[in-house]
Design an enzyme around this catalytic site. Structure first.
Site, short mmCIF file in Angstrom:
data_model
loop_
_atom_site.label_atom_id
_atom_site.label_comp_id
_atom_site.label_asym_id
_atom_site.label_seq_id
_atom_site.Cartn_x
_atom_site.Cartn_y
_atom_site.Cartn_z
CB ALA A 71 -0.88 0.00 1.22
CD GLU A 139 1.88 -5.20 6.28
OE1 GLU A 139 1.17 -5.34 5.11
OE2 GLU A 139 2.85 -6.16 6.63
#
Length: 266
Positions: A71, A139
């Site tokens: 992302a 992440e």
């Protein structure tokens, strides 16, 4: 189904020689980072596959040198908590729709498959990787966790302990390790990735409609008690028997021998 634009950052196009095979392109140079516009496009295309009868198989590929580098963090940092929650669920739902689509899906992975890119690959039924591919769910190094299926599909694919290793450390793995731990199904030279994925997908695209039902039986039955899984299987084999492919395949076996049937996907 046709793509809305040959220049769209996410689009599905039919294979030029086999209309039953679609190619889902991720196209946002230089590393195919997934911005929020692409999240919406992914959800739209993935949802459309559930009502799609023209395609029997889908190849997922990143245009250029990389599959998808996750992302676009620049778009996320200033979101409110509520806005982040709403937007994250769009991408999570897009990947869920892709993972549960009736078509057989093959990811062709070159370069980076990181974060959301790795989660996109995990949503496919099969993964073909180039020798130079890099995988990871980093992440936790940003203070968050994978939020688009990574914690769930990774553990179901490679096992809980190995999934914890990758997610908790945020480390990257190369193609050789990805193959060793079962994250990918095949490793080939980078130049051969797309052709290899297409060749495999063509086998499914030209196969019987029974492939859809077989995928459904395996995926939906996986978490069911065995009795419910067997009931699902019995229902789906009866649906196969009622199709043109099912009748043709049985007759072809008797008249022509095994593996001679040519199916029309109906």
């Amino acid at each position: 189904m046709t793509s809305e634009s040959t220049s769209a950052a996410v689009r599905i196009e039919p294979h030029p020689d086999e209309s039953r095979l679609g190619i889902l392109h991720i196209d946002r140079p230089p590393v195919n980072a997934l911005d929020q516009r692409m999240w919406d496009l992914l959800e739209t295309h993935a949802r459309s596959l559930h009502g799609e009868t023209a395609y029997s198989a889908i190849v997922i590929t990143g245009d250029g040198k990389h599959f998808a580098a996750g992302a676009d963090v620049k778009e996320m940092v200033d979101l409110s908590t509520d806005a982040f929650d709403r937007r994250n669920r769009v991408l999570q739902n897009a990947f869920h729709l892709l993972a549960t689509a009736p078509q057989i899906t093959v990811a062709a992975i070159r370069g980076y498959a990181l974060g959301g890119g790795c989660e996109l690959a995990l949503a496919a039924d099969f993964r073909i990787a180039g020798e130079g591919a890099t995988f990871g769910l980093p992440e936790t190094t940003l203070g968050i966790i994978p939020g688009s299926g990574g914690t769930q599909r990774l553990s179901r694919t490679i096992g809980v302990a190995r999934a914890k290793d990758l997610v908790l450390s945020g480390r990257f793995v190369d193609a050789a390790e990805a193959l060793n731990i079962g994250l990918v199904d095949q490793v080939v030279p980078d130049a051969d990735v797309l052709d290899t994925a297409i060749e495999r997908a063509l086998e499914y695209a030209r196969g019987p409609i029974a492939l859809r039902y077989a995928k459904q039986a395996i995926d939906e039955g996986f978490d069911l008690p065995i009795e419910q899984g067997l009931a699902l299987e019995a229902d789906l084999i009866t649906r196969c028997f009622a199709t043109e492919d099912g009748r043709h395949g049985l007759h072809s076996f008797l008249t022509d021998g095994p593996r001679k049937a040519r199916f029309n996907g109906r």
